[in-house]
Design an enzyme around this catalytic site. Structure first.
Site, short mmCIF file in Angstrom:
data_model
loop_
_atom_site.label_atom_id
_atom_site.label_comp_id
_atom_site.label_asym_id
_atom_site.label_seq_id
_atom_site.Cartn_x
_atom_site.Cartn_y
_atom_site.Cartn_z
N GLU A 156 -9.85 -2.17 5.25
CA GLU A 156 -10.53 -1.94 6.51
C GLU A 156 -11.74 -2.87 6.65
O GLU A 156 -12.19 -3.45 5.65
CB GLU A 156 -10.98 -0.47 6.57
N HIS A 212 -7.45 -5.12 10.06
CA HIS A 212 -7.16 -4.86 8.63
C HIS A 212 -5.86 -5.53 8.20
O HIS A 212 -4.95 -5.72 8.99
CB HIS A 212 -7.19 -3.36 8.29
N ASN A 220 -7.83 -3.30 14.26
CA ASN A 220 -9.20 -3.59 13.82
C ASN A 220 -9.26 -4.77 12.85
O ASN A 220 -10.28 -5.04 12.23
CB ASN A 220 -9.84 -2.35 13.18
N ASP A 236 0.81 -1.22 0.00
CA ASP A 236 0.00 0.00 0.00
C ASP A 236 0.84 1.27 0.00
O ASP A 236 2.06 1.24 0.22
CB ASP A 236 -0.98 0.00 1.19
#
Ligand code: F6R
Length: 254
Positions: free
Chosen positions: A143, A138, A136, A67
């Site tokens: 996400e 990811h 979380n 990313d």
């Protein structure tokens, strides 16, 4: 899934680097998928050490990073491009043209996403994908809620993710979007190495490994992949009930 629990961050880095090095030695032209963030910093340092002291050869290795932030040029010290050169590429013998990261300032960004996915395919696909995990759940910047069918795309970052990464942005201006390989892109890798350390990752690791497979916890999709190795330290493994009685396999001497 193969689970390795190590004592601490140092072992996490060493065991992660050993797996990458083993891949590169076995297949010198390996295509590596790479992650950024705090977790793999120690692993990259160990790979640099292996290059300098043991001659680990990266001259034929090809890399694709997961990313990059939208809006950041590669010269920006907060960009993942800059991070990769700082922590790894500048210190090893990988040719410049073998290194790939999404271009955060490409216009139109959708074309960049499509070309990035195509470039991975043209290179023959990823042999070993290194992943970290967000608190979380990811992976990459996918996400919670990201469809499992997703390929490289623009992601709107959650407030939680932006807060977690604010330490890299002294001015507090964390970008709102990132280009990220999708879940499907990640699952296409032949082998996957997931690294997680520290108590902040314990809940996500527990849900990813022992919870239901759900888009709400993106890393849970790794349960569907045939060749995943998870390396966690004892703090990140704290919530694992099925592995609860396991002792760390790598501990400091003494
Ligand atoms: C980084 C990436 C992210 C991180 C994750 C954990 O390229 O794709 O998924 O791996 O946010 O970040 P750290 O390691 O900083 O806790």
């Amino acid at each position: 899934m193969k689970l390795t629990i190590v004592e601490d961050y140092q072992w996490l880095s060493v065991v992660g680097a050993q797996m990458v090095a083993e891949q590169v030695r076995r297949q010198p032209g390996s295509v590596l998928g790479l992650a950024t963030g705090g977790t793999p910093v120690g692993m990259y340092a160990e790979l640099v050490r292996m290059y300098k002291e043991q001659g680990l050869d990266f001259s034929q290795v090809i890399t694709f990073n997961l990313d990059e932030y939208v809006g950041l040029a590669s010269s920006d010290p907060a960009s993942y491009n800059w991070y990769m050169w700082h922590h790894l590429f500048s210190h090893i013998n990988i040719p410049l043209e073998n290194v790939h990261l999404p271009n955060g300032i490409a216009v139109p960004v959708q074309d960049e996403c499509r070309c990035y996915e195509q470039a991975i395919t043209r290179a023959g696909g990823i042999d070993l994908q290194v992943l970290g995990i967000g608190s979380n759940g990811h992976i990459g910047f996918n996400e919670p809620g990201t469809p499992f069918e997703s390929e490289t795309q623009v992601i709107c970052l959650t407030e939680e993710t932006r807060r977690a990464n604010a330490r890299y942005f002294p001015d507090g201006n964390v970008p709102t979007h990132a280009i990220s390989m999708g879940i499907k892109s990640i699952l296409k890798a032949k082998r996957i190495l997931l690294l997680a350390g520290g108590p902040d990752k314990a809940a996500a690791i527990e849900q990813a490994l022992e919870g239901p497979v759900t888009v709400e916890l993106p890393a849970s999709v790794l349960q569907l992949h045939p060749d995943v190795t998870v390396v966690v330290d004892t703090a990140a493994a704290a919530g694992l009930t099925k592995a609860g009685s396991e002792k760390p396999t790598h501990q400091a001497a003494g």
